[in-house]
Design a protein around this motif. Structure first.
Motif, PDB file in Angstrom:
ATOM      1  N   PRO A  49       0.922  -1.277  -0.371  1.00 54.21           N
ATOM      2  CA  PRO A  49       0.120  -0.264   0.097  1.00 54.21           C
ATOM      3  C   PRO A  49       0.978   1.701   0.389  1.00 54.21           C
ATOM      4  O   PRO A  49       2.198   1.514   0.410  1.00 54.21           O
ATOM      5  CB  PRO A  49      -1.064   0.136   1.396  1.00 54.21           C
ATOM      6  CG  PRO A  49       0.278  -0.870   2.457  1.00 54.21           C
ATOM      7  CD  PRO A  49       0.658  -2.263   1.297  1.00 54.21           C
ATOM      8  N   ALA A  50       0.303   2.386  -0.406  1.00 51.81           N
ATOM      9  CA  ALA A  50       1.076   3.329  -0.515  1.00 51.81           C
ATOM     10  C   ALA A  50      -0.295   4.341  -1.276  1.00 51.81           C
ATOM     11  O   ALA A  50      -0.521   4.566  -1.972  1.00 51.81           O
ATOM     12  CB  ALA A  50       2.260   3.685  -1.685  1.00 51.81           C
ATOM     13  N   VAL A  51       0.135   5.623  -0.287  1.00 59.35           N
ATOM     14  CA  VAL A  51      -0.162   6.645  -0.493  1.00 59.35           C
ATOM     15  C   VAL A  51       0.060   7.702  -1.900  1.00 59.35           C
ATOM     16  O   VAL A  51      -0.482   8.301  -2.797  1.00 59.35           O
ATOM     17  CB  VAL A  51      -0.159   7.659   0.262  1.00 59.35           C
ATOM     18  CG1 VAL A  51      -0.775   9.662   0.417  1.00 59.35           C
ATOM     19  CG2 VAL A  51      -0.592   7.890   1.920  1.00 59.35           C
ATOM     20  N   ALA A  52       1.201   7.355  -2.123  1.00 63.22           N
ATOM     21  CA  ALA A  52       1.702   7.845  -3.570  1.00 63.22           C
ATOM     22  C   ALA A  52       3.307   7.020  -3.454  1.00 63.22           C
ATOM     23  O   ALA A  52       3.492   6.649  -3.040  1.00 63.22           O
ATOM     24  CB  ALA A  52       1.684   9.607  -3.887  1.00 63.22           C
ATOM     25  N   ILE A  53       4.048   7.498  -4.907  1.00 65.56           N
ATOM     26  CA  ILE A  53       4.809   6.706  -5.089  1.00 65.56           C
ATOM     27  C   ILE A  53       5.757   7.392  -6.161  1.00 65.56           C
ATOM     28  O   ILE A  53       5.077   8.967  -6.498  1.00 65.56           O
ATOM     29  CB  ILE A  53       4.969   5.446  -6.924  1.00 65.56           C
ATOM     30  CG1 ILE A  53       4.150   5.828  -8.153  1.00 65.56           C
ATOM     31  CG2 ILE A  53       4.437   4.286  -6.323  1.00 65.56           C
ATOM     32  CD1 ILE A  53       4.546   5.241  -8.537  1.00 65.56           C
ATOM     33  N   TYR A  54       7.073   7.855  -6.052  1.00 67.20           N
ATOM     34  CA  TYR A  54       8.312   8.846  -6.741  1.00 67.20           C
ATOM     35  C   TYR A  54       8.691   8.951  -7.665  1.00 67.20           C
ATOM     36  O   TYR A  54       9.381   8.095  -6.923  1.00 67.20           O
ATOM     37  CB  TYR A  54       8.763  10.129  -5.448  1.00 67.20           C
ATOM     38  CG  TYR A  54       7.683  10.704  -4.197  1.00 67.20           C
ATOM     39  CD1 TYR A  54       8.486  12.268  -4.474  1.00 67.20           C
ATOM     40  CD2 TYR A  54       7.490  10.506  -3.313  1.00 67.20           C
ATOM     41  CE1 TYR A  54       7.182  12.785  -3.707  1.00 67.20           C
ATOM     42  CE2 TYR A  54       6.728  10.485  -2.625  1.00 67.20           C
ATOM     43  CZ  TYR A  54       6.082  12.356  -2.583  1.00 67.20           C
ATOM     44  OH  TYR A  54       5.525  12.482  -1.580  1.00 67.20           O
ATOM     45  N   GLU A  55       9.230   9.485  -8.441  1.00 69.49           N
ATOM     46  CA  GLU A  55       9.873   8.891 -10.207  1.00 69.49           C
ATOM     47  C   GLU A  55      10.724  10.302 -10.258  1.00 69.49           C
ATOM     48  O   GLU A  55      10.400  11.235 -10.622  1.00 69.49           O
ATOM     49  CB  GLU A  55       8.613   8.599 -10.556  1.00 69.49           C
ATOM     50  CG  GLU A  55       8.334   7.339 -10.311  1.00 69.49           C
ATOM     51  CD  GLU A  55       9.049   5.871 -10.869  1.00 69.49           C
ATOM     52  OE1 GLU A  55      10.890   5.987 -10.938  1.00 69.49           O
ATOM     53  OE2 GLU A  55       8.456   4.775 -10.418  1.00 69.49           O
ATOM     54  N   PRO A  56      11.946  10.361 -10.310  1.00 71.26           N
ATOM     55  CA  PRO A  56      12.486  10.951 -11.309  1.00 71.26           C
ATOM     56  C   PRO A  56      11.865  11.931 -12.607  1.00 71.26           C
ATOM     57  O   PRO A  56      11.574  10.520 -13.156  1.00 71.26           O
ATOM     58  CB  PRO A  56      13.773  10.566 -11.365  1.00 71.26           C
ATOM     59  CG  PRO A  56      13.389   9.312 -11.472  1.00 71.26           C
ATOM     60  CD  PRO A  56      12.100   8.735 -10.721  1.00 71.26           C
ATOM     61  N   ASP A  57      11.451  12.967 -12.525  1.00 69.89           N
ATOM     62  CA  ASP A  57      11.291  13.370 -13.988  1.00 69.89           C
ATOM     63  C   ASP A  57      12.208  14.605 -14.065  1.00 69.89           C
ATOM     64  O   ASP A  57      13.004  15.222 -14.232  1.00 69.89           O
ATOM     65  CB  ASP A  57      10.189  14.332 -13.646  1.00 69.89           C
ATOM     66  CG  ASP A  57      10.060  14.666 -15.368  1.00 69.89           C
ATOM     67  OD1 ASP A  57      10.494  14.889 -15.835  1.00 69.89           O
ATOM     68  OD2 ASP A  57       8.628  15.243 -15.210  1.00 69.89           O
ATOM     69  N   TRP A  58      13.425  13.995 -15.927  1.00 72.24           N
ATOM     70  CA  TRP A  58      14.240  14.530 -16.101  1.00 72.24           C
ATOM     71  C   TRP A  58      14.205  15.381 -17.586  1.00 72.24           C
ATOM     72  O   TRP A  58      14.876  15.436 -18.105  1.00 72.24           O
ATOM     73  CB  TRP A  58      15.585  13.420 -16.617  1.00 72.24           C
ATOM     74  CG  TRP A  58      15.661  12.094 -15.363  1.00 72.24           C
ATOM     75  CD1 TRP A  58      15.220  11.463 -14.648  1.00 72.24           C
ATOM     76  CD2 TRP A  58      17.032  13.281 -14.445  1.00 72.24           C
ATOM     77  NE1 TRP A  58      16.431  11.196 -13.650  1.00 72.24           N
ATOM     78  CE2 TRP A  58      17.013  12.447 -13.898  1.00 72.24           C
ATOM     79  CE3 TRP A  58      18.228  14.195 -15.316  1.00 72.24           C
ATOM     80  CZ2 TRP A  58      18.226  12.326 -12.417  1.00 72.24           C
ATOM     81  CZ3 TRP A  58      19.064  14.305 -14.471  1.00 72.24           C
ATOM     82  CH2 TRP A  58      19.121  13.252 -13.164  1.00 72.24           C
ATOM     83  N   ARG A  59      12.446  15.809 -18.259  1.00 69.62           N
ATOM     84  CA  ARG A  59      12.515  16.247 -19.285  1.00 69.62           C
ATOM     85  C   ARG A  59      12.938  17.366 -19.476  1.00 69.62           C
ATOM     86  O   ARG A  59      14.059  17.920 -20.425  1.00 69.62           O
ATOM     87  CB  ARG A  59      10.679  16.219 -19.539  1.00 69.62           C
ATOM     88  CG  ARG A  59      10.379  14.748 -19.655  1.00 69.62           C
ATOM     89  CD  ARG A  59       9.055  14.949 -19.932  1.00 69.62           C
ATOM     90  NE  ARG A  59       8.262  15.411 -18.687  1.00 69.62           N
ATOM     91  CZ  ARG A  59       6.841  15.533 -18.623  1.00 69.62           C
ATOM     92  NH1 ARG A  59       6.225  15.329 -19.223  1.00 69.62           N
ATOM     93  NH2 ARG A  59       6.791  16.059 -17.280  1.00 69.62           N
ATOM     94  N   SER A  60      13.580  18.028 -18.448  1.00 74.77           N
ATOM     95  CA  SER A  60      14.138  19.275 -18.560  1.00 74.77           C
ATOM     96  C   SER A  60      16.003  19.639 -18.357  1.00 74.77           C
ATOM     97  O   SER A  60      16.476  19.813 -18.223  1.00 74.77           O
ATOM     98  CB  SER A  60      13.748  20.656 -16.564  1.00 74.77           C
ATOM     99  OG  SER A  60      14.466  19.812 -15.903  1.00 74.77           O
ATOM    100  N   GLY A  61      15.721  17.780 -17.826  1.00 77.80           N
ATOM    101  CA  GLY A  61      17.367  18.163 -17.779  1.00 77.80           C
ATOM    102  C   GLY A  61      17.957  17.778 -16.370  1.00 77.80           C
ATOM    103  O   GLY A  61      19.097  17.491 -16.269  1.00 77.80           O
ATOM    104  N   LEU A  62      17.227  18.084 -15.655  1.00 76.62           N
ATOM    105  CA  LEU A  62      17.062  17.904 -14.396  1.00 76.62           C
ATOM    106  C   LEU A  62      16.541  17.038 -13.703  1.00 76.62           C
ATOM    107  O   LEU A  62      15.575  17.397 -14.396  1.00 76.62           O
ATOM    108  CB  LEU A  62      17.346  19.194 -13.651  1.00 76.62           C
ATOM    109  CG  LEU A  62      18.321  21.028 -13.750  1.00 76.62           C
ATOM    110  CD1 LEU A  62      17.418  22.150 -13.582  1.00 76.62           C
ATOM    111  CD2 LEU A  62      19.953  20.352 -14.003  1.00 76.62           C
ATOM    112  N   HIS A  63      17.066  16.429 -12.278  1.00 79.89           N
ATOM    113  CA  HIS A  63      16.119  15.440 -11.609  1.00 79.89           C
ATOM    114  C   HIS A  63      15.158  15.904 -10.640  1.00 79.89           C
ATOM    115  O   HIS A  63      15.592  16.699  -9.967  1.00 79.89           O
ATOM    116  CB  HIS A  63      17.211  14.469 -10.858  1.00 79.89           C
ATOM    117  CG  HIS A  63      16.467  14.246 -10.177  1.00 79.89           C
ATOM    118  ND1 HIS A  63      16.007  14.095  -9.217  1.00 79.89           N
ATOM    119  CD2 HIS A  63      15.874  12.105 -10.035  1.00 79.89           C
ATOM    120  CE1 HIS A  63      15.489  13.221  -8.226  1.00 79.89           C
ATOM    121  NE2 HIS A  63      15.341  12.115  -9.386  1.00 79.89           N
ATOM    122  N   VAL A  64      13.504  16.207 -11.162  1.00 82.30           N
ATOM    123  CA  VAL A  64      12.539  16.752 -10.580  1.00 82.30           C
ATOM    124  C   VAL A  64      11.527  15.652 -10.059  1.00 82.30           C
ATOM    125  O   VAL A  64      11.437  14.882 -10.398  1.00 82.30           O
ATOM    126  CB  VAL A  64      12.110  17.589 -11.647  1.00 82.30           C
ATOM    127  CG1 VAL A  64      10.965  18.392 -11.182  1.00 82.30           C
ATOM    128  CG2 VAL A  64      12.702  18.547 -12.397  1.00 82.30           C
TER     129      VAL A  64
END
Length: 144
Positions: free
Chosen positions: A21-36
């Motif tokens: 069970p998880a409220v949310a998960i976190y993934e890295p978004d690199w579309r900007s060239g930076l780890h968001v």
């Protein structure tokens, strides 16, 4: 079940099915060239039920060890997850590592837990993007 060479195969899926069970998960978004860091949750606020496996074993010292893993599938075509994870410049665009965890619909929880190993592949589906929200969670700049 024999493999292509006539040898008996041992099914690697020896762990027990579970739901994480998880409220949310976190993934890295690199579309900007930076780890968001990007927080992904259900639009209805329900918990995510992530398909997982667990195993319990005894180490050399005699201690019981529990191991857990979340299952992932290819997300090349998922509207949200195909945009996440760092691109590998050594690989062509169609060979990037685009993946997502297997999010089970609530109505399939019992079926997942009761499924024999040979039927678990039936649960490896992309969760509908219109039932998920992805929100950037940028890090605060570090002082000094």
């Amino acid at each position: 079940m024999p493999d292509l060479h006539g040898h008996a195969r041992i099914h690697p899926w020896r762990a027990q099915e579970g739901i994480i069970p998880a409220v949310a998960i976190y993934e890295p978004d690199w579309r900007s060239g930076l780890h968001v860091p990007t927080r992904i949750r259900r639009t209805d606020g329900e918990l995510l039920g992530i398909a997982g496996l667990w195993e319990e074993w005894t180490d050399r010292a005699g201690q019981i060890v529990r191991s857990y893993t979340m299952l992932t599938i290819n997300a090349d075509t998922h509207p949200i997850f195909k945009e996440l994870h760092r691109p590998d410049p050594k690989r062509p665009p169609d060979m990037q590592d685009k993946r997502m965890v297997v999010i089970l619909p609530r109505g399939l929880y019992v079926d997942w837990l009761d499924a024999p190993a040979e039927k678990t592949i039936d649960f490896m589906r992309q969760f509908p993007a219109d039932r998920l929200v992805a929100e950037a969670q940028p890090r605060e700049p570090r002082a000094g």
